[in-house]
Design an enzyme around this catalytic site. Structure first.
Site, PDB file in Angstrom:
ATOM      1  N   HIS A  50       2.980  40.859  22.379  1.00  0.00           N
ATOM      2  CA  HIS A  50       3.105  42.506  22.133  1.00  0.00           C
ATOM      3  C   HIS A  50       3.082  43.362  23.503  1.00  0.00           C
ATOM      4  O   HIS A  50       2.762  42.976  24.605  1.00  0.00           O
ATOM      5  CB  HIS A  50       1.956  42.986  20.944  1.00  0.00           C
ATOM      6  CG  HIS A  50       0.717  42.535  21.332  1.00  0.00           C
ATOM      7  ND1 HIS A  50      -0.081  43.183  22.348  1.00  0.00           N
ATOM      8  CD2 HIS A  50      -0.184  41.662  20.643  1.00  0.00           C
ATOM      9  CE1 HIS A  50      -1.337  42.442  22.255  1.00  0.00           C
ATOM     10  NE2 HIS A  50      -1.478  41.603  21.277  1.00  0.00           N
ATOM     11  N   HIS A  82       0.176  42.393  26.057  1.00  0.00           N
ATOM     12  CA  HIS A  82       0.402  41.502  26.787  1.00  0.00           C
ATOM     13  C   HIS A  82       1.299  41.761  27.807  1.00  0.00           C
ATOM     14  O   HIS A  82       1.089  41.535  29.117  1.00  0.00           O
ATOM     15  CB  HIS A  82       1.131  40.186  25.863  1.00  0.00           C
ATOM     16  CG  HIS A  82       0.124  39.601  24.803  1.00  0.00           C
ATOM     17  ND1 HIS A  82       0.494  39.729  23.538  1.00  0.00           N
ATOM     18  CD2 HIS A  82      -0.809  38.843  24.914  1.00  0.00           C
ATOM     19  CE1 HIS A  82      -0.508  38.925  22.932  1.00  0.00           C
ATOM     20  NE2 HIS A  82      -1.314  38.476  23.751  1.00  0.00           N
ATOM     21  N   GLY A  88      -7.170  41.138  29.370  1.00  0.00           N
ATOM     22  CA  GLY A  88      -7.410  42.384  28.770  1.00  0.00           C
ATOM     23  C   GLY A  88      -8.656  43.044  28.304  1.00  0.00           C
ATOM     24  O   GLY A  88      -9.601  41.976  27.888  1.00  0.00           O
TER      25      GLY A  88
HETATM   26  P1  AMP Z   1      -4.293  36.617  23.274  1.00  0.00           P
HETATM   27  O1  AMP Z   1      -2.813  36.261  23.385  1.00  0.00           O
HETATM   28  O2  AMP Z   1      -4.831  37.397  22.144  1.00  0.00           O
HETATM   29  O3  AMP Z   1      -5.187  35.295  23.656  1.00  0.00           O
HETATM   30  O4  AMP Z   1      -4.338  37.575  24.338  1.00  0.00           O
HETATM   31  C1  AMP Z   1      -3.979  37.114  25.700  1.00  0.00           C
HETATM   32  C2  AMP Z   1      -4.675  38.343  26.562  1.00  0.00           C
HETATM   33  O5  AMP Z   1      -3.981  39.490  26.305  1.00  0.00           O
HETATM   34  C3  AMP Z   1      -6.095  38.369  26.839  1.00  0.00           C
HETATM   35  O6  AMP Z   1      -6.349  38.664  27.959  1.00  0.00           O
HETATM   36  C4  AMP Z   1      -6.129  39.663  25.998  1.00  0.00           C
HETATM   37  O7  AMP Z   1      -7.597  40.503  26.233  1.00  0.00           O
HETATM   38  C5  AMP Z   1      -4.967  40.334  26.233  1.00  0.00           C
HETATM   39  N1  AMP Z   1      -4.706  41.418  25.175  1.00  0.00           N
HETATM   40  C6  AMP Z   1      -4.606  41.112  23.693  1.00  0.00           C
HETATM   41  N2  AMP Z   1      -4.313  42.418  22.943  1.00  0.00           N
HETATM   42  C7  AMP Z   1      -4.700  43.232  24.033  1.00  0.00           C
HETATM   43  C8  AMP Z   1      -4.494  44.838  23.870  1.00  0.00           C
HETATM   44  N3  AMP Z   1      -4.232  45.419  22.860  1.00  0.00           N
HETATM   45  N4  AMP Z   1      -4.592  45.493  25.213  1.00  0.00           N
HETATM   46  C9  AMP Z   1      -4.912  44.870  26.258  1.00  0.00           C
HETATM   47  N5  AMP Z   1      -4.798  43.567  26.461  1.00  0.00           N
HETATM   48  C10 AMP Z   1      -4.763  42.783  25.187  1.00  0.00           C
END
Ligand code: AMP
Length: 282
Positions: free
Chosen positions: A35, A38, A148
């Site tokens: 999204h 990412h 993030g």
């Molecule tokens: P995930 O795919 O949920 O493991 O997240 C992958 C990376 O994207 C991690 O570093 C998360 O912190 C970051 N991330 C997920 N959602 C968001 C968001 N809404 N804003 C900023 N970074 C995000």
């Protein structure tokens, strides 16, 4: 389209070649179903490196037995298109069997910051995170990696791991990206029914209320925590935690706030567990 690499060996060879060419490598670890949160990290990585590798891997070792590993949302085609559109030059897409030997017995364990907050309800979660991130670093050989602030505890745990293990990777923090109504973007938002999607706003609204109260001079940690908890509890099925912790150490703060604090929250709506946070600095 970015080059897609499937095995740790081919990824390492590609990364080693870029390094010989003097190209800087940026890494954005994800679990896919990308999204705008990412893609903001991909764009941030592209400002720091010539080669930007997005890793897409639903890491089994960070999921508990009763968690959503088996139903975690996936959309490979969409993810590759988003990677391309936002500046990724490569996507690392390993299989679990290529990342973990069946008899793998080596783990990376951060032992302080991992204990509170999500660590209480998700035993073993951060051990899975630190282990896979360390393995991804050895595979992608990045100069910089972007994480993030949405996952505030994870970010601090990874920064601590990098410091403690002398890993030569610069960690860059990406701000939380939110939907227009304030809900922090998350792949898990896809699980929410229309009704629960609306109720989920309790998290961001409660944190926003705390931010406003703090801006107006409220400095009592317990008062802020109580306000946030009652606003969230009114909207969700179960509050996992609401905590006001020191922004650097994640130690709970009592009484007057005199240094930056993180207000971190986790809550459940039906089967879906959501997290959010805000940093308040006096
Ligand atoms: P995930 O795919 O949920 O493991 O997240 C992958 C990376 O994207 C991690 O570093 C998360 O912190 C970051 N991330 C997920 N959602 C968001 C968001 N809404 N804003 C900023 N970074 C995000």
């Amino acid at each position: 389209m970015p080059v897609v690499l499937h095995t740790p060996e081919t990824m390492q060879q590609q990364a080693a070649q870029w390094r010989r060419q003097g190209l800087r490598i940026g890494c954005v670890p994800t679990m896919g179903y990308l999204h705008e949160g990412h893609t903001s990290l991909i764009e941030l990585a592209a400002r720091h490196a010539e080669q930007v590798v997005v890793t897409i891997f639903v890491n089994p070792t960070q999921f508990g037995a009763n968690e959503d590993l088996d139903r975690y949302p996936r959309d490979l085609e969409g993810d590759l298109a988003k990677c391309a559109a936002h500046g990724a030059t490569a996507v690392f897409l390993p299989q679990a069997g290529d990342m973990y030997a069946p008899d793998a017995s080596t783990w990376v364990n951060e032992t302080t910051l991992s204990n509170g907050l999500c660590g209480q309800n998700r035993p073993g979660h951060f051990r899975g995170v630190t282990t896979i991130v360390c393995k991804l670093f050895w595979t992608v050989l990045p100069d910089v990696a972007v994480f993030g602030e949405k996952d505030a505890q994870q970010l601090r745990v990874i920064e601590r791991m990098v410091r403690d293990l002398n890993i030569p990777v610069e960690i860059i923090r990406g701000p939380i990206v939110r939907e227009a109504d304030g809900l922090a973007m998350s792949s898990r938002n896809a699980y929410l029914s229309t009704e629960n999607r609306q109720r989920a706003l309790a998290l961001s609204r409660a944190l926003h209320a705390a931010q406003s109260a703090f801006a107006q001079g409220e400095r009592c940690a317990e008062t802020l925590a109580r306000q946030v908890r009652s606003l969230i509890a009114a909207g969700v099925d179960l509050v996992d935690y609401v905590e006001v912790v020191d922004d650097a150490t994640l130690v709970p703060v009592a009484g007057r706030i005199s240094r930056p604090v993180l207000i971190a929250v986790a809550a459940r709506l039906g089967e879906t567990r959501l997290i959010d946070n805000v940093v308040l600095a006096p």
